[in-house]
Design a protein around this motif. Structure first.
Motif: not given
Length: 433
Positions: A15-21, A47-50, A59-62
């Motif tokens: 039940k995550l609200d924020i997940l950083a990858i 929604d995804i913010h990348q 690489g890359g962050i989302c």
């Protein structure tokens, strides 16, 4: 991203609200973005913010964020690491500055990295609100003899920051993924490491002091496919194929899909389902009451089975919470397990008999005896006095007489002032609506 199903399960199960990858392997094109778990069937409330790595592999962050949060994003450009900043808030009272970093581990931390990271901290620490810096730094923070670890610790200490991860976050036993906040700061708690993901890095979990967004209302639509007459539907499909005079394959497929959709709308139209839609049946409160007055009926709602199951699960949780935290009032009998009108009458009878046994005074007053109109609702535990504007003065006099019979003057009286009625005692006052 071939691990999108595991990411989706992690968000739903925890039940995550924020997940950083980090190392999201996003290229910024539509194809890679669609592989992430953001489709309506998977995570419709997110929604995804990348920050993709354009033109390069890896690489890359989302950041996958619940739609209920308000946010603004800022992309920082550095030579030695990638950084995505999000300012997240769920109300005007709280805000979170989230920085997600990824430093490639192919090279050791350079002098330029520490200079750029120190410059980022100078601006980040000046911002108001809660501050969280996280990501894959590829620095062995568990190795006390590592020079990069010592330099990193000195930078965080001089900036008034604290690193919270104390367990290994990599399959080779090193702490590479960090969680950094102000020191002291109580916005982050319950920091833990989840090791059962199909990745060489573990997931760092924590609770953040940020108000959760309100639940989103979900509309469910379906078709009554079993009600379709298969023979008639088959004839419609065959007819749509025979009337297709288009030459191109794509045009034929598009025409067939359109005709099939129209047939479905005709034979099994979409219907919207709501768990709170109910069939209301009016029942007389008492057999002796007249059927011409709507006030004599009590509405009984027949809800869908799924709605009743969800309500039962919610009420069980609520009752357990109220009971565990002792939130019931002392004399409450309504909406309380093992309590009813019988227990309320038993309490009144016990108090009367107890007062008589102690040679005290006991008074039981029924409001109907004073000619006051009243309405009782639900299980007859709520009583409302009806006062019409035309006979306000007489009704207030009757109410005052009723109260004086219980507590003789000067203990209590009724005052009519600015269309508000107050019961005043020598020590306190309480309003009567």
């Amino acid at each position: 991203m071939n691990k999108s199903a595991d990411v989706c399960d992690l968000i739903i199960n925890r039940k995550l609200d924020i997940l950083a990858i980090t190392e999201a392997w996003l290229k910024g094109d539509g194809e890679t973005t669609q592989s992430l778990p953001t489709s309506p069937k998977a995570l419709s409330d997110y929604d995804i913010h990348q920050l993709p790595r354009i033109g390069q592999r890896g690489g890359g962050i989302c950041v996958i964020l619940h739609k209920g949060y308000d946010f603004t994003s800022v992309t920082h450009t550095f030579d030695t690491f990638e950084c995505l900043e999000l300012s997240i808030s769920s109300s005007q009272r709280d805000a979170l500055q989230l920085f997600v970093l990824y430093r490639p581990g192919s090279t050791s931390p350079s002098k330029l990295f520490f200079e750029e990271f120190s410059g980022l901290l100078e601006s980040a620490t000046l911002a108001s609100g809660e501050l969280v810096i996280t990501g894959d730094f590829n620095i062995h923070m568990d190795d006390l003899d590592c020079q990069s670890m010592k330099l990193m610790s000195d930078i965080l200490y001089s900036a008034g920051l604290k690193q919270h991860v104390t367990e290994p976050t990599h399959i080779r036993g090193h702490t590479l993924d960090l969680l950094i906040t102000r020191d002291p700061q109580d916005s982050v708690s319950s920091v833990s490491v989840k090791r059962d993901l199909p990745s060489d890095h573990y997931a760092v979990m924590c609770d953040i002091l940020l108000s959760r967004p309100p639940a989103t209302k979900r509309v469910i639509k379906s078709r009554q496919l079993r009600a379709i007459d298969s023979g008639v539907f088959r004839e419609g499909v065959v007819g749509s194929l025979s009337n297709n005079n288009l030459d191109g394959v794509s045009e034929k497929v598009q025409s067939f899909n359109s005709n099939l959709s129209n047939l479905l709308d005709k034979h099994a139209p979409l219907t919207t389902h709501c768990l709170k839609e109910a069939l209301v049946t009016p029942l007389l409160k008492k057999p002796s009451l007249g059927v011409d007055d709507f006030k004599n009926f009590r509405p009984v709602s027949n809800l869908p089975l799924l709605g009743k199951v969800i309500e039962r699960a919610a009420i069980n949780q609520l009752q357990s919470y109220i009971k565990d935290n002792d939130l019931h009032t002392k004399n409450q009998s309504a909406y309380r397990q093992f309590h009813s009108v019988e227990t309320a009458l038993l309490r009144v009878t016990n108090d009367l008999l107890g007062a008589v046994d102690d040679h005290g005074e006991a008074v039981l007053d029924i409001i109907d005896n004073h000619g006051l109109a009243s309405i009782s609702y639900a299980d007859d535990t709520q009583l409302y006095v009806v006062i019409k504007p035309s006979n306000r003065a007489s009704a207030l006099a009757k109410l005052e007489k009723c109260i004086e019979d219980i507590l003789p003057p000067p203990g209590i009286r009724v005052e009519n002032k600015k269309r508000r009625q107050k019961l005043l005692t020598q020590r306190s006052a309480s309003s009567v609506e």
